[in-house]
Scaffold this motif. Sequence first.
Motif, PDB file in Angstrom:
ATOM      1  N   TYR A   1     -68.855 -18.012  24.825  1.00  0.00           N
ATOM      2  CA  TYR A   1     -70.234 -17.602  25.219  1.00  0.00           C
ATOM      3  C   TYR A   1     -70.213 -16.590  26.581  1.00  0.00           C
ATOM      4  N   ALA A   2     -69.448 -16.919  27.428  1.00  0.00           N
ATOM      5  CA  ALA A   2     -69.396 -15.943  28.571  1.00  0.00           C
ATOM      6  C   ALA A   2     -69.097 -14.612  28.133  1.00  0.00           C
ATOM      7  N   TRP A   3     -68.251 -14.371  27.239  1.00  0.00           N
ATOM      8  CA  TRP A   3     -67.769 -13.022  26.536  1.00  0.00           C
ATOM      9  C   TRP A   3     -69.097 -12.466  25.938  1.00  0.00           C
ATOM     10  N   ASP A   4     -69.463 -13.207  25.114  1.00  0.00           N
ATOM     11  CA  ASP A   4     -70.770 -12.948  24.192  1.00  0.00           C
ATOM     12  C   ASP A   4     -71.832 -12.329  25.198  1.00  0.00           C
ATOM     13  N   GLU A   5     -72.083 -13.096  26.203  1.00  0.00           N
ATOM     14  CA  GLU A   5     -73.049 -12.622  27.254  1.00  0.00           C
ATOM     15  C   GLU A   5     -72.713 -11.020  27.691  1.00  0.00           C
ATOM     16  N   ARG A   6     -71.560 -10.635  27.413  1.00  0.00           N
ATOM     17  CA  ARG A   6     -71.135  -9.325  28.119  1.00  0.00           C
ATOM     18  C   ARG A   6     -71.129  -8.541  26.792  1.00  0.00           C
ATOM     19  N   ASN A   7     -71.615  -9.050  25.640  1.00  0.00           N
ATOM     20  CA  ASN A   7     -71.816  -8.229  24.199  1.00  0.00           C
ATOM     21  C   ASN A   7     -70.315  -7.934  23.749  1.00  0.00           C
ATOM     22  N   ILE A   8     -69.334  -8.774  24.152  1.00  0.00           N
ATOM     23  CA  ILE A   8     -67.911  -8.797  23.444  1.00  0.00           C
ATOM     24  C   ILE A   8     -67.797  -9.948  22.693  1.00  0.00           C
ATOM     25  N   LYS A   9     -67.182  -9.894  21.522  1.00  0.00           N
ATOM     26  CA  LYS A   9     -67.303 -11.061  20.460  1.00  0.00           C
ATOM     27  C   LYS A   9     -65.961 -11.288  20.604  1.00  0.00           C
ATOM     28  N   LYS A  10     -65.532 -12.876  20.900  1.00  0.00           N
ATOM     29  CA  LYS A  10     -64.282 -13.246  20.624  1.00  0.00           C
ATOM     30  C   LYS A  10     -64.275 -14.657  19.500  1.00  0.00           C
ATOM     31  N   SER A  11     -63.299 -14.505  18.716  1.00  0.00           N
ATOM     32  CA  SER A  11     -62.862 -15.663  17.782  1.00  0.00           C
ATOM     33  C   SER A  11     -61.749 -16.212  18.380  1.00  0.00           C
ATOM     34  N   ARG A  12     -60.996 -15.758  18.773  1.00  0.00           N
ATOM     35  CA  ARG A  12     -59.812 -16.227  19.445  1.00  0.00           C
ATOM     36  C   ARG A  12     -59.507 -15.871  20.861  1.00  0.00           C
ATOM     37  N   LEU A  13     -59.123 -16.739  21.467  1.00  0.00           N
ATOM     38  CA  LEU A  13     -58.882 -16.554  22.992  1.00  0.00           C
ATOM     39  C   LEU A  13     -57.565 -16.327  23.476  1.00  0.00           C
ATOM     40  N   SER A  14     -57.205 -15.713  24.180  1.00  0.00           N
ATOM     41  CA  SER A  14     -55.762 -15.776  25.133  1.00  0.00           C
ATOM     42  C   SER A  14     -56.021 -16.193  26.381  1.00  0.00           C
ATOM     43  N   TYR A  15     -54.967 -16.428  26.981  1.00  0.00           N
ATOM     44  CA  TYR A  15     -54.964 -16.969  28.494  1.00  0.00           C
ATOM     45  C   TYR A  15     -55.693 -16.132  29.342  1.00  0.00           C
ATOM     46  N   ARG A  16     -55.694 -14.938  29.041  1.00  0.00           N
ATOM     47  CA  ARG A  16     -56.235 -13.794  29.922  1.00  0.00           C
ATOM     48  C   ARG A  16     -57.691 -13.864  29.764  1.00  0.00           C
ATOM     49  N   ASP A  17     -58.154 -14.292  28.577  1.00  0.00           N
ATOM     50  CA  ASP A  17     -59.684 -14.475  28.320  1.00  0.00           C
ATOM     51  C   ASP A  17     -60.118 -15.707  28.963  1.00  0.00           C
ATOM     52  N   LEU A  18     -59.408 -16.323  29.231  1.00  0.00           N
ATOM     53  CA  LEU A  18     -59.892 -17.626  30.027  1.00  0.00           C
ATOM     54  C   LEU A  18     -60.079 -17.297  31.615  1.00  0.00           C
ATOM     55  N   GLU A  19     -59.768 -16.364  32.040  1.00  0.00           N
ATOM     56  CA  GLU A  19     -59.862 -15.952  33.295  1.00  0.00           C
ATOM     57  C   GLU A  19     -61.357 -15.226  33.512  1.00  0.00           C
ATOM     58  N   ILE A  20     -62.161 -14.872  32.715  1.00  0.00           N
ATOM     59  CA  ILE A  20     -63.359 -14.307  32.849  1.00  0.00           C
ATOM     60  C   ILE A  20     -64.488 -14.665  33.781  1.00  0.00           C
ATOM     61  N   ASP A  21     -64.687 -14.324  34.766  1.00  0.00           N
ATOM     62  CA  ASP A  21     -65.446 -14.666  35.936  1.00  0.00           C
ATOM     63  C   ASP A  21     -66.978 -14.752  35.526  1.00  0.00           C
ATOM     64  N   SER A  22     -67.427 -16.218  35.254  1.00  0.00           N
ATOM     65  CA  SER A  22     -68.863 -16.502  34.796  1.00  0.00           C
ATOM     66  C   SER A  22     -68.843 -17.864  35.103  1.00  0.00           C
ATOM     67  N   PRO A  23     -70.150 -18.106  35.362  1.00  0.00           N
ATOM     68  CA  PRO A  23     -70.524 -19.850  35.702  1.00  0.00           C
ATOM     69  C   PRO A  23     -70.568 -20.587  34.437  1.00  0.00           C
ATOM     70  N   TYR A  24     -70.597 -19.646  33.296  1.00  0.00           N
ATOM     71  CA  TYR A  24     -70.290 -20.541  32.004  1.00  0.00           C
ATOM     72  C   TYR A  24     -68.822 -20.726  31.779  1.00  0.00           C
ATOM     73  N   ASN A  25     -68.039 -20.189  32.109  1.00  0.00           N
ATOM     74  CA  ASN A  25     -66.534 -20.365  31.894  1.00  0.00           C
ATOM     75  C   ASN A  25     -66.007 -21.740  32.560  1.00  0.00           C
ATOM     76  N   THR A  26     -66.110 -22.843  31.789  1.00  0.00           N
ATOM     77  CA  THR A  26     -65.739 -24.099  32.502  1.00  0.00           C
ATOM     78  C   THR A  26     -64.374 -24.109  32.720  1.00  0.00           C
ATOM     79  N   TYR A  27     -63.415 -23.298  32.393  1.00  0.00           N
ATOM     80  CA  TYR A  27     -62.095 -23.270  33.033  1.00  0.00           C
ATOM     81  C   TYR A  27     -61.788 -22.996  34.361  1.00  0.00           C
TER      82      TYR A  27
END
Length: 336
Positions: free
Chosen positions: A252-278
């Motif tokens: 969802y956090a990536w989608d908020e930036r208009n970037i679609k993700k179907s699979r996540l890498s460990y780097r994707d988990l570092e996105i700075d967003s209040p929605y990123n529960t990691y």
Amino acid sequence: MRKKGEELLLFLFTASVYCFICFYLPYKYPELPKSLSVSVEAVIPGGVSARGAAEIIAKAGAVNDAGELARAMAEIGIDRRLKPGLYSLYKSTPAGVARQLARAKPTANRVTLIPGFRYKRVAALFGSSAEGESYLNAAIEDAENFPPAVREWLPRKKEERLIFLLPETYFLAPGPQAAAEFVRRASALWYERVGASIAPGTTPGEVMKSGILASLVEGEAKAADERPVLAGIFLKRLEKNMRLQSCATVIYAWDERNIKKSRLSYRDLEIDSPYNTYISGGLPPGPICVPSEDSWKSALSPKESDYLFFFAGGDGRHIFSKSYEEHLAKQRKLGL
């Protein structure tokens, strides 16, 4: 005298034909072609009463007396089974129009709200990006479109109000009022199936917390039997001040930036967003999608278990663990 008699007979004949064509035929045969009767269009929204439908039809010009039409509809039983949609009707007597309604196949748009939809996807149900969003914005910002019991729970942000719409297929009358009708019917159905079971006195904040939790469950689960378990795990993590680590929130956090993700890498988990529960503790600030009825009920009645960790297996189901060591061991076993 003879000429006057012929003229009188001609006048009576002409008057009889006129009355036969303009009044008797439309009454007896309401499906007459347009060449013999006046055609009008009336849009009947979903959930309207027989009297309300009769008033709409009378205003369109099909009949002169809405009360008589409502009574005629009741006599043939159409008052309780009138479908929403666009009706093309011939001007006639109340009884004639009632029979037309019984036989008519109204034009209606089929709109399906799918669990997991986000705001833009819902808006697209009502037109192009700009047009559909303007219709949905107006409909969802109007608190009068929600049941009275739901209005006190409504959040300020329009996007968050989607959680009070129940995913289902709705048949709506076409036109600019379709989005408002959709919100009215979808929120009424949500209250009937979900909201009515929420305990009296529950605060708007508590209801929103359940809605956010339901959206996380919706984003994570595919199997219905896993939903209550996942809801219980999320709540247990909150109690232990653990991060929820929901991949659905990262997507969802990536989608908020208009970037679609179907699979996540460990780097994707570092996105700075209040929605990123990691990286952010607690629940995200708002729901991430429209929850299904099952996800809502799971959030309101979670299942207690000893599990604290989970990950998605290859078959779409989740693999649950009680400890982090067990969690890692199961991942290694699957080569993840």
